[in-house]
Design a protein around this motif. Structure first.
Motif, short mmCIF file in Angstrom:
data_model
loop_
_atom_site.label_atom_id
_atom_site.label_comp_id
_atom_site.label_asym_id
_atom_site.label_seq_id
_atom_site.Cartn_x
_atom_site.Cartn_y
_atom_site.Cartn_z
N VAL A 147 0.30 -1.14 0.47
CA VAL A 147 -0.31 -0.19 -0.14
C VAL A 147 0.35 0.95 0.17
N ASP A 148 1.57 1.61 0.96
CA ASP A 148 2.60 2.90 0.75
C ASP A 148 3.79 2.88 -0.04
N ALA A 149 3.55 1.75 -0.72
CA ALA A 149 4.92 1.19 -1.67
C ALA A 149 4.57 2.09 -3.19
N LEU A 150 2.80 1.78 -3.26
CA LEU A 150 2.39 1.73 -4.04
C LEU A 150 2.05 3.65 -4.40
N LYS A 151 1.68 4.28 -2.72
CA LYS A 151 1.10 5.21 -2.84
C LYS A 151 2.39 6.46 -3.04
N LYS A 152 3.80 6.15 -1.86
CA LYS A 152 5.20 6.49 -2.55
C LYS A 152 5.50 6.97 -3.83
N THR A 153 5.04 6.07 -5.06
CA THR A 153 5.15 6.09 -6.21
C THR A 153 5.21 7.24 -6.53
N GLY A 154 3.60 7.69 -6.36
CA GLY A 154 2.72 9.12 -6.92
C GLY A 154 2.93 8.64 -8.52
N THR A 155 2.54 7.14 -9.24
CA THR A 155 2.39 6.99 -10.04
C THR A 155 0.19 7.39 -10.59
N PHE A 156 0.02 6.39 -9.65
CA PHE A 156 -1.16 5.43 -9.88
C PHE A 156 -2.11 7.19 -9.22
N GLY A 157 -3.50 7.41 -10.02
CA GLY A 157 -4.10 8.13 -9.50
C GLY A 157 -4.93 7.94 -8.07
N GLU A 158 -5.16 6.70 -8.15
CA GLU A 158 -5.18 6.68 -7.16
C GLU A 158 -5.31 4.97 -6.49
N VAL A 159 -4.51 4.87 -5.45
CA VAL A 159 -4.79 3.71 -5.19
C VAL A 159 -5.83 2.80 -3.43
N LYS A 160 -6.83 2.48 -3.96
CA LYS A 160 -8.04 1.58 -3.28
C LYS A 160 -7.52 1.12 -2.07
N VAL A 161 -7.41 0.65 -1.22
CA VAL A 161 -7.43 0.21 -0.17
C VAL A 161 -8.24 -1.01 -0.18
N TYR A 162 -7.98 -1.95 0.27
CA TYR A 162 -9.14 -3.67 0.37
C TYR A 162 -8.90 -4.75 1.48
N GLU A 163 -9.21 -5.39 2.27
CA GLU A 163 -9.61 -5.94 3.68
C GLU A 163 -9.00 -7.32 2.88
N THR A 164 -9.49 -7.97 1.93
CA THR A 164 -8.82 -9.18 1.22
C THR A 164 -8.51 -9.00 0.25
N ILE A 165 -7.52 -10.40 -0.41
CA ILE A 165 -7.30 -9.82 -1.80
C ILE A 165 -8.51 -10.86 -2.77
N PRO A 166 -9.08 -11.84 -2.28
CA PRO A 166 -10.64 -12.27 -2.60
C PRO A 166 -11.23 -10.48 -3.42
N ASP A 167 -10.93 -9.73 -2.55
CA ASP A 167 -12.34 -9.07 -2.71
C ASP A 167 -11.34 -7.53 -3.66
N ILE A 168 -10.28 -7.73 -4.03
CA ILE A 168 -9.57 -6.97 -5.11
C ILE A 168 -9.95 -7.66 -7.04
N LEU A 169 -9.23 -8.99 -6.43
CA LEU A 169 -9.71 -9.98 -7.41
C LEU A 169 -11.31 -9.53 -8.11
N ARG A 170 -12.12 -9.26 -7.64
CA ARG A 170 -13.26 -9.36 -7.82
C ARG A 170 -13.82 -8.32 -8.48
N ASP A 171 -12.84 -6.81 -7.83
CA ASP A 171 -13.36 -5.62 -8.59
C ASP A 171 -12.45 -5.48 -10.13
N VAL A 172 -11.47 -5.99 -9.75
CA VAL A 172 -10.45 -6.36 -10.99
C VAL A 172 -11.46 -6.95 -12.44
N GLY A 173 -11.91 -8.38 -11.45
CA GLY A 173 -12.57 -9.11 -12.85
C GLY A 173 -13.65 -8.13 -13.37
N ALA A 174 -14.34 -7.27 -11.90
CA ALA A 174 -15.62 -6.41 -12.22
C ALA A 174 -15.02 -5.07 -13.32
#
Length: 255
Positions: A147-174
């Motif tokens: 999380v912090d590593a991605l935010k520190k790059t300043g590359t992304f428009g937003e870094v959303k934080v998720y409770e679990t990896i399956p939650d990330i997989l679902r939102d990517v797939g959708a």
């Protein structure tokens, strides 16, 4: 007569002491998570936490002479639970980082890996680095080093934080996320099992947030840390660690 009774009593006491460790082993509470397959996950058939890190700490306990009681909890609650004495050990897919080492102590490294990049299956681009996703909305799991590593790059428009990896997989797939970053072995295992058909792992991507997993103990608990490290070294040398990794579809280190 009295002397004989005292000798018999002393012998009996020594005999009792000799069997006590086997029958009264110390039971240590081990914090683990239900969402880190194959490192840790909830086995619905037994309603218990299983996986690489459970097998590892169980074998370490056998070798070091303590029993383990697995306590399931959210990844983000592990360190707080350890420092507040709710658990005695953390055995999960937790990277050893400088920030975490300020709060808890870690064993010697057990397994090393980096992040995997997830995108919708309809996105066929061969991403290789962060800059390929400049300005996009991406996701990562709360409490992870990503999380912090991605935010520190300043590359992304937003870094959303998720409770679990399956939650990330679902939102990517959708299509709710352009991409997600998560532990490569965990994501690969999830996808290999046939779940989350709408997402794919980008094989061309080269991880930049590589870290090593270790077992966590409270600061200053040097006796326990020494026991864990001694047993871990022995289990690496005798092939037990490689057998555990192979059981869960992970490559042995250096393989």
């Amino acid at each position: 007569m009295l002397l004989k009774r005292l000798v018999h009593a002393a012998v009996a006491a020594l005999a009792l002491a000799a069997v006590m460790p086997a029958s009264a082993q110390q039971v240590l509470k081990v914090g683990s998570t239900a969402t880190g397959v194959p490192f840790t996950f909830l086995d619905t058939k037994t309603n218990s936490i299983q996986g690489v890190m459970v097998d590892l700490i169980t074998e370490i306990g056998k070798d070091a002479g303590f029993q383990t009681q697995i306590e399931p909890m959210q990844f983000s609650a592990l360190i707080a639970s350890l420092t507040s004495n709710k658990i005695d050990i953390i055995s999960a897919a937790m990277f050893i980082t400088p920030a975490r080492k300020e709060v808890i102590d870690f064993s010697d490294p057990f397994y090393t890996y980096g992040e995997g990049l997830l995108v919708p299956k309809t996105d066929t681009r061969d991403y290789a680095k962060f800059e390929d996703l400049k300005g996009e909305v991406v996701g990562a799991q709360v409490g992870t080093a990503f999380v912090d590593a991605l935010k520190k790059t300043g590359t992304f428009g937003e870094v959303k934080v998720y409770e679990t990896i399956p939650d990330i997989l679902r939102d990517v797939g959708a299509g709710r996320l352009k991409a997600g970053f998560a532990d490569y072995p965990i994501v690969a295992y999830n996808l290999k099992q046939g779940g989350f058909a709408g997402a794919r792992l980008v094989e061309s991507y080269k991880p930049t947030m590589v870290g090593s997993v270790g077992i966590g103990v409270r600061k200053g608990d040097q006796d326990l840390l020494k026991k864990i490290n001694t047993s871990l070294a022995r289990l690496k040398a005798n092939g037990t660690v490689d057998k555990i990794l192979d059981k869960w579809g992970l490559k042995a280190q250096g393989a």
